[in-house]
Design a protein around this motif. Structure first.
Motif, short mmCIF file in Angstrom:
data_model
loop_
_atom_site.label_atom_id
_atom_site.label_comp_id
_atom_site.label_asym_id
_atom_site.label_seq_id
_atom_site.Cartn_x
_atom_site.Cartn_y
_atom_site.Cartn_z
N LYS A 1 0.84 -1.19 0.00
CA LYS A 1 0.00 0.00 0.00
C LYS A 1 0.88 1.25 0.00
N GLY A 2 0.57 2.16 -0.89
CA GLY A 2 1.35 3.39 -0.98
C GLY A 2 0.44 4.56 -1.23
N ALA A 3 0.88 5.46 -2.09
CA ALA A 3 0.07 6.64 -2.40
C ALA A 3 -1.22 6.27 -3.11
N GLY A 4 -1.17 5.19 -3.93
CA GLY A 4 -2.36 4.72 -4.62
C GLY A 4 -2.68 3.29 -4.23
N VAL A 5 -3.85 2.82 -4.62
CA VAL A 5 -4.29 1.46 -4.31
C VAL A 5 -3.68 0.50 -5.33
N ALA A 6 -3.00 -0.52 -4.83
CA ALA A 6 -2.41 -1.54 -5.71
C ALA A 6 -3.47 -2.57 -6.07
N LYS A 7 -3.57 -2.89 -7.38
CA LYS A 7 -4.56 -3.86 -7.86
C LYS A 7 -3.91 -4.82 -8.84
N ALA A 8 -4.36 -6.06 -8.80
CA ALA A 8 -3.92 -7.07 -9.75
C ALA A 8 -5.08 -8.04 -9.93
N ASP A 9 -5.98 -7.74 -10.86
CA ASP A 9 -7.19 -8.55 -11.00
C ASP A 9 -7.66 -8.60 -12.43
N ILE A 10 -8.65 -9.44 -12.67
CA ILE A 10 -9.28 -9.55 -13.98
C ILE A 10 -10.77 -9.27 -13.82
N VAL A 11 -11.39 -8.77 -14.90
CA VAL A 11 -12.75 -8.25 -14.81
C VAL A 11 -13.64 -8.94 -15.83
N PHE A 12 -14.76 -9.48 -15.35
CA PHE A 12 -15.81 -10.05 -16.20
C PHE A 12 -16.96 -9.06 -16.26
N ARG A 13 -17.40 -8.76 -17.47
CA ARG A 13 -18.52 -7.84 -17.65
C ARG A 13 -19.73 -8.60 -18.17
N SER A 14 -20.87 -8.33 -17.56
CA SER A 14 -22.11 -8.97 -17.98
C SER A 14 -23.13 -7.91 -18.34
N GLY A 15 -24.27 -8.36 -18.88
CA GLY A 15 -25.41 -7.48 -18.97
C GLY A 15 -25.99 -7.27 -17.58
N PRO A 16 -27.00 -6.44 -17.44
CA PRO A 16 -27.54 -6.15 -16.12
C PRO A 16 -28.03 -7.42 -15.41
N MET A 17 -27.59 -7.57 -14.16
CA MET A 17 -28.09 -8.63 -13.28
C MET A 17 -28.93 -7.93 -12.22
N PRO A 18 -30.26 -7.85 -12.44
CA PRO A 18 -31.10 -6.96 -11.65
C PRO A 18 -31.50 -7.56 -10.30
#
Length: 248
Positions: free
Chosen positions: A83-100
């Motif tokens: 953790k430093g000045a910014g948030v460290a991230k290392a991930d992958i993203v799945f995008r879907s249509g709306p899940m209501p």
């Protein structure tokens, strides 16, 4: 690089069984759907043919397919800086249509924590709305605190996290199977349940989305979605599945 399909069984809430290791992501699937990746064909994101994952988030961190520790095949290896000045991230993203409201979303994955990584202050899984018109993509997050799995709801305006203090602490240097099932909802219509190696470690009822004019989830992030430790951290993820269905 030649890609191949490796069979893994995925039992969906619809009673169907899918047995494909890497599913091609349609351009915004809506419930019901089931997707999964075992990374044996490598990590495919964005415009890569057959990509399940829309993007990689690598902010002071990296993600890659790497040899799976202690067992055959490949896994997703995520490493994030301290953790430093910014948030460290290392991930992958799945995008879907709306899940209501009313959608049941189950996300499951294997997790391996190397002994050198603290089992604390890491977010592992985010279920968000990227198209709700709210800055910061409101949603809920599964994270580790003092070795236990918790659900943070601060991004939907609720300060208290869901946690069970008697839940077992995760053990480093071994694979764990984690499954989180939520019902998208406001107030008491929302629910969440988390299991660790088949044992329930958390169950709660309450809001899982914000009371915005647009109310759905359309983005699943998995990996080290944030590291709040003063040291670098690394994790392995494998056999990820994302299933969504309307409530019965």
């Amino acid at each position: 690089m030649n890609r191949h399909l490796a069979s893994i069984g995925l039992a969906t809430g619809l009673g169907a069984i899918l047995a494909v290791g890497v599913y091609a992501q349609s351009s915004a699937p809506v419930p019901p759907f089931s997707r999964g990746d075992n990374f044996n064909a490598g990590l495919c994101t964005g415009s890569c043919p057959g990509a399940l994952w829309a993007i990689r988030q690598e902010v002071n961190g990296t993600v890659a397919a790497a040899p799976s520790p202690g067992r055959p095949g490949l896994a997703l290896y995520a490493r994030a800086a301290a953790k430093g000045a910014g948030v460290a991230k290392a991930d992958i993203v799945f995008r879907s249509g709306p899940m209501p409201v009313g959608t049941i979303i189950t996300t499951a994955f294997d997790l391996y924590i190397p002994a050198a990584t603290p089992i604390n202050s890491m977010q592992l899984l985010d279920l968000e709305c990227a198209t709700c018109g709210e800055e910061g993509n409101p949603g809920i997050r599964l994270y580790l605190r003092n070795g236990r799995l918790r659900i943070d709801r601060s991004k939907i305006g609720i300060a208290d996290a869901w946690v069970r203090d008697t839940a077992p602490v995760l053990t480093p240097n071994r694979w764990h199977r984690i499954v989180m099932t939520i019902r998208v909802g406001l107030e008491d219509s929302g629910t969440a349940r988390v299991t660790l190696n088949g044992q329930e470690v958390l169950a709660a009822q309450g809001a899982t989305i914000m009371p915005l004019p647009v109310r759905h989830i359309d983005r699943v992030q998995i990996g080290i979605t944030a590291n709040s430790n003063p040291v670098p951290v690394s994790l392995y993820f494998d056999n990820i599945t994302i299933n969504a269905r309307p409530a019965r």
